[in-house]
Design an enzyme around this catalytic site. Structure first.
Site, PDB file in Angstrom:
ATOM      1  N   CYS A  98      43.101  48.446  40.060  1.00  0.00           N
ATOM      2  CA  CYS A  98      41.714  48.633  39.645  1.00  0.00           C
ATOM      3  C   CYS A  98      41.504  49.857  38.765  1.00  0.00           C
ATOM      4  O   CYS A  98      40.434  50.035  38.189  1.00  0.00           O
ATOM      5  CB  CYS A  98      40.814  48.700  40.872  1.00  0.00           C
TER       6      CYS A  98
ATOM      7  N   HIS B 122      34.544  51.426  38.771  1.00  0.00           N
ATOM      8  CA  HIS B 122      35.098  50.171  39.250  1.00  0.00           C
ATOM      9  C   HIS B 122      34.107  49.500  40.194  1.00  0.00           C
ATOM     10  O   HIS B 122      33.556  50.132  41.091  1.00  0.00           O
ATOM     11  CB  HIS B 122      36.426  50.437  39.954  1.00  0.00           C
TER      12      HIS B 122
ATOM     13  N   ASN C  28      34.570  41.807  42.553  1.00  0.00           N
ATOM     14  CA  ASN C  28      35.588  42.793  42.180  1.00  0.00           C
ATOM     15  C   ASN C  28      36.619  42.106  41.290  1.00  0.00           C
ATOM     16  O   ASN C  28      37.390  41.267  41.762  1.00  0.00           O
ATOM     17  CB  ASN C  28      36.233  43.339  43.455  1.00  0.00           C
TER      18      ASN C  28
END
EC number: 2.3.1.180
Length: 325
Positions: A112, A250, A280
């Site tokens: 990420c 993120h 996500n």
């Protein structure tokens, strides 16, 4: 001096939208349970497109919108932990599809944090004077590594890609300050596509490849270590937290962003958010948010906006770049 500049941003997500209600039909969960804990309502899930397909569509948008001859692109970096294959790289597949015959291409694996790490690398390649133009993409098809019977992880992730085109036309530094970090000792908190040694010369059992996550450990890491990283980067930049126009972090969990804003003493509206629509998307989450913000007129790429980009996730990795957009 030579300065890198982001001149284009683009994103692409699969058309197939899977809502929390859709997930409740295949696992023991519901919309209220998911949304209250994550801030996620929907996610886009591939029905056949692989990571390079998503990344290629982004690269083609960047090239078409800029009017640049693809043969003038010097490099392509794709940040991903869900490549089509280990060889060739996802970036090499993209390079072939867009006709960037003179570009070198490689994948960068930092989960990420991948887009932030890749952007830092690309900025150095251009500001050194060695290269004039490059593409950086974050792309993931996490749906292929998810255990769809595990509600603790299956509800979180989505598929998507986004990226930027950089060149050497900047009149100021692109990156004002940055700080990248890794702690491999905590890497076991977030695992994916794990493969044991399997040869006629080794007797090791296979342990599977689905994503697994120690949710509490990752949450604690995000709200404890990441704000310190942002603050340290701000100190390097000589900017106060409130002098930053927007924070593009993120998109893992809305509660994490709530805590980040509080710890930094920044109003929550400066922390842009789109996880409710995409979930996500790992390395793609920050560039999707960046591209959407440009598309929606929140800010433009005129060099007048100060933005914090912060990624955090598997590795464990985390990093911040304060940039002039």
């Amino acid at each position: 001096m030579t300065f890198a500049k982001i001149t284009q941003a683009a994103h692409y997500v699969p058309e197939n939208v899977v809502s929390n209600d859709d997930l409740s039909k295949i696992m023991d969960t519901n919309d209220e349970w998911i949304y209250s804990r994550t801030g996620i309502k929907n996610r886009h899930i591939s029905t056949g497109e692989n990571t390079s397909d998503l990344a290629t569509k982004v690269a083609k948008q960047l090239i078409e919108n800029s009017g640049v001859d693809p043969e003038l692109i010097d490099f392509i970096i794709v940040a991903t932990v869900t490549p089509d294959s280990m060889m060739p790289s996802t970036a090499a597949r993209v390079q072939a599809q867009v006709g960037a015959t003179n570009a070198f291409a490689y994948d960068l694996t930092a989960a990420c944090s991948g887009f932030v790490f890749a952007l830092s690398t690309a900025e150095k390649l251009i500001s050194s004077g060695a290269y004039q133009r490059g593409i950086v993409i974050g792309a993931e098809v996490f749906s292929k590594v998810i255990d769809w019977s595990d509600r603790s992880t299956a509800v979180l992730f989505g598929d998507g890609a986004a990226g930027v085109l950089l060149d050497n036309s900047g009149s100021q530094p692109l990156i004002i300050a940055e700080k990248m970090q890794t702690d491999g000792k905590r890497g076991g908190s977030l695992l994916s596509s794990y493969a044991d040694i399997q040869t006629p010369f080794a007797s090791v059992s296979y342990e599977g490849s689905n994503l697994s996550m120690e949710g509490r450990a990752i949450f604690d890491f995000a709200v404890r270590d990441v704000p310190k990283n942002i603050q340290a980067t701000l100190e390097k930049s000589d900017l106060a937290a409130e002098e930053i126009d927007y924070y593009l972090l993120h998109q893992a969990n809305s509660r994490i962003l709530d805590k980040m804003a509080k710890k930094l003493g920044v109003t929550r509206d400066k922390f842009l958010q789109n996880m409710q629509e995409y979930g996500n998307t790992s390395a793609a989450s920050i560039p999707i948010l960046l591209s959407e913000s440009v598309k929606n007129g929140i800010f433009s790429l005129d060099g007048q906006t100060k933005v914090v980009l912060t990624g955090f996730g598997g590795g464990l990795t985390w990093g911040t770049a304060i940039i002039n957009l």
